[in-house]
Design an enzyme around this catalytic site. Structure first.
Site, PDB file in Angstrom:
ATOM      1  N   ASP A 162     -20.788 -62.838 112.324  1.00 55.10           N
ATOM      2  CA  ASP A 162     -20.812 -63.856 113.395  1.00 55.10           C
ATOM      3  C   ASP A 162     -21.518 -63.270 114.620  1.00 55.10           C
ATOM      4  OD1 ASP A 162     -20.270 -66.344 114.503  1.00 55.10           O
ATOM      5  OD2 ASP A 162     -18.282 -65.749 115.231  1.00 55.10           O
ATOM      6  N   ASP A 189     -19.819 -55.141 118.722  1.00 53.37           N
ATOM      7  CA  ASP A 189     -20.613 -55.974 119.637  1.00 53.37           C
ATOM      8  C   ASP A 189     -21.235 -55.052 120.682  1.00 53.37           C
ATOM      9  OD1 ASP A 189     -21.455 -58.024 121.584  1.00 53.37           O
ATOM     10  OD2 ASP A 189     -20.074 -59.339 120.509  1.00 53.37           O
ATOM     11  N   HIS A 248     -27.745 -65.060 115.938  1.00 52.60           N
ATOM     12  CA  HIS A 248     -28.033 -66.183 115.056  1.00 52.60           C
ATOM     13  C   HIS A 248     -29.532 -66.440 114.863  1.00 52.60           C
ATOM     14  CE1 HIS A 248     -23.904 -66.679 114.606  1.00 52.60           C
ATOM     15  NE2 HIS A 248     -23.728 -67.951 114.917  1.00 52.60           N
ATOM     16  N   GLY A 269     -19.870 -59.214 115.828  1.00 55.63           N
ATOM     17  CA  GLY A 269     -19.848 -60.231 116.888  1.00 55.63           C
ATOM     18  C   GLY A 269     -18.443 -60.444 117.427  1.00 55.63           C
ATOM     19  N   SER A 308     -25.018 -53.663 115.767  1.00 57.30           N
ATOM     20  CA  SER A 308     -24.451 -53.703 114.409  1.00 57.30           C
ATOM     21  C   SER A 308     -25.279 -52.916 113.398  1.00 57.30           C
ATOM     22  CB  SER A 308     -24.292 -55.145 113.947  1.00 57.30           C
ATOM     23  OG  SER A 308     -25.532 -55.794 113.908  1.00 57.30           O
ATOM     24  N   SER A 319     -11.923 -64.416 117.459  1.00 59.62           N
ATOM     25  CA  SER A 319     -11.894 -64.354 115.988  1.00 59.62           C
ATOM     26  C   SER A 319     -11.259 -63.044 115.510  1.00 59.62           C
ATOM     27  CB  SER A 319     -13.297 -64.533 115.410  1.00 59.62           C
ATOM     28  OG  SER A 319     -14.226 -63.708 116.072  1.00 59.62           O
ATOM     29  N   HIS A 333     -20.037 -67.372 109.456  1.00 62.55           N
ATOM     30  CA  HIS A 333     -19.714 -68.496 110.352  1.00 62.55           C
ATOM     31  C   HIS A 333     -20.961 -69.273 110.731  1.00 62.55           C
ATOM     32  CE1 HIS A 333     -17.677 -70.129 114.206  1.00 62.55           C
ATOM     33  NE2 HIS A 333     -17.250 -70.813 113.162  1.00 62.55           N
ATOM     34  N   ASP A 334     -20.749 -70.504 111.180  1.00 60.81           N
ATOM     35  CA  ASP A 334     -21.808 -71.379 111.727  1.00 60.81           C
ATOM     36  C   ASP A 334     -22.834 -71.782 110.682  1.00 60.81           C
ATOM     37  OD1 ASP A 334     -20.767 -71.254 114.476  1.00 60.81           O
ATOM     38  OD2 ASP A 334     -21.438 -69.172 114.421  1.00 60.81           O
TER      39      ASP A 334
HETATM   40  N1  SAH Z   1     -16.851 -64.037 116.860  1.00 60.76           N
HETATM   41  C1  SAH Z   1     -16.837 -64.532 118.229  1.00 60.76           C
HETATM   42  C2  SAH Z   1     -18.174 -65.071 118.690  1.00 60.76           C
HETATM   43  C3  SAH Z   1     -19.317 -64.116 118.559  1.00 60.76           C
HETATM   44  S1  SAH Z   1     -20.725 -64.638 119.504  1.00 60.76           S
HETATM   45  C4  SAH Z   1     -15.792 -65.625 118.360  1.00 60.76           C
HETATM   46  O1  SAH Z   1     -15.489 -66.285 117.348  1.00 60.76           O
HETATM   47  O2  SAH Z   1     -15.297 -65.873 119.449  1.00 60.76           O
HETATM   48  C5  SAH Z   1     -21.915 -63.494 118.942  1.00 60.76           C
HETATM   49  C6  SAH Z   1     -21.780 -62.095 119.517  1.00 60.76           C
HETATM   50  O3  SAH Z   1     -22.642 -61.254 118.775  1.00 60.76           O
HETATM   51  C7  SAH Z   1     -22.184 -61.944 120.982  1.00 60.76           C
HETATM   52  O4  SAH Z   1     -21.077 -61.490 121.740  1.00 60.76           O
HETATM   53  C8  SAH Z   1     -23.329 -60.908 120.970  1.00 60.76           C
HETATM   54  O5  SAH Z   1     -23.267 -59.967 122.021  1.00 60.76           O
HETATM   55  C9  SAH Z   1     -23.131 -60.228 119.629  1.00 60.76           C
HETATM   56  N2  SAH Z   1     -24.346 -59.682 119.031  1.00 60.76           N
HETATM   57  C10 SAH Z   1     -25.524 -60.313 118.800  1.00 60.76           C
HETATM   58  N3  SAH Z   1     -26.388 -59.495 118.188  1.00 60.76           N
HETATM   59  C11 SAH Z   1     -25.747 -58.303 118.013  1.00 60.76           C
HETATM   60  C12 SAH Z   1     -26.124 -57.030 117.448  1.00 60.76           C
HETATM   61  N4  SAH Z   1     -27.327 -56.830 116.912  1.00 60.76           N
HETATM   62  N5  SAH Z   1     -25.210 -56.042 117.453  1.00 60.76           N
HETATM   63  C13 SAH Z   1     -23.980 -56.218 117.998  1.00 60.76           C
HETATM   64  N6  SAH Z   1     -23.581 -57.390 118.534  1.00 60.76           N
HETATM   65  C14 SAH Z   1     -24.445 -58.412 118.557  1.00 60.76           C
HETATM   66 MG    MG Z   2     -19.730 -68.237 115.391  1.00 58.73          MG
END
Ligand code: SAH
Ligand code: MG
Length: 200
Positions: free
Chosen positions: A132, A63, A135, A38, A115, A44, A160-161
């Site tokens: 992260d 991502d 969710h 993420g 991922s 981050s 996180h979260d």
């Molecule tokens: N870590 C970042 C926030 C991440 S938000 C910070 O702290 O600023 C979550 C991210 O996960 C999003 O950009 C979304 O595109 C990505 N995401 C969600 N599911 C995913 C997956 N299966 N594979 C890759 N990326 C994913």
């Molecule tokens: Mg987060």
């Protein structure tokens, strides 16, 4: 980049939690490289890179850059600044590139993919995994199952979260946190919604 500058970047990492990421990244990158699930716009990842560079270590960050459910048009965290109107999609990759170009030492390795697809082909053992990404329960659980096995002994899993109270936030990160505790992880430190677990 100093913490107050990182804090101004677009993202979902409050400064006090970001500072904890840097500290844990410094400690656990002595064991192996860091993997973030993420990237979003890199906030981050930049906190992680500050810690990892002290051990001359890399931070991989995955991502697909299509955003999570909550970032889509009409959803709670929709942001027009990261919406590509021409192609009618969320695209956080341009801002990720712009932000990582602001840091001096180039130890962040962006991976533009899903991922789980990367995990199935990933062999190198890691010092720390930071989850992260998506969710939903399915997404968070897939990330936990796919990536927790790739952490070296005494390495860390950071989630996180985490909200114990369902009124404060989604329960998927809390569920994988509890699952990790039932497996071979124990809490090393906790800062607000961010937990760092050590692999035994
Ligand atoms: N870590 C970042 C926030 C991440 S938000 C910070 O702290 O600023 C979550 C991210 O996960 C999003 O950009 C979304 O595109 C990505 N995401 C969600 N599911 C995913 C997956 N299966 N594979 C890759 N990326 C994913
Ligand atoms: Mg987060």
């Amino acid at each position: 980049m100093i913490d107050s500058e990182i804090d101004k970047l677009k993202g979902f990492m409050p400064k006090h939690e970001g500072i904890a990421l840097t500290k844990w990244s410094e400690k656990f990158s002595s064991i192996g490289p860091i993997m973030e699930i993420g990237s979003y716009c890199g906030k981050s990842a930049i906190y992680l890179s500050k810690g990892a560079i002290l051990n001359d270590q890399l931070v991989y960050t995955i991502d697909h850059h299509f955003g999570s459910e909550e970032h889509q048009i009409k959803e709670e965290y929709f942001d027009s600044e990261i919406f590509d109107y021409k192609n009618q999609r969320v695209n956080t990759l341009p801002l990720l590139i712009k932000n990582i170009n602001k840091i001096q030492v180039k130890n962040i390795v962006p991976i533009v993919s899903n991922s789980v697809d990367i995990a199935s082909k990933w062999d190198a053992k890691l010092g720390m995994v930071f989850i992260d990404g998506g969710h939903s329960f399915k997404a968070a659980n897939n990330d936990y199952v796919s990536w927790s096995t790739k952490i070296k002994k005494n390495g860390a899993l950071v989630i996180h979260d985490i909200f114990e109270n369902p009124d404060e936030g989604g329960q998927a990160p809390f569920e994988i946190f509890q699952k990790a505790l039932k497996n071979n992880f124990e809490v090393y430190e906790r800062v607000d919604t961010l937990a760092c677990l050590i692999k035994n």
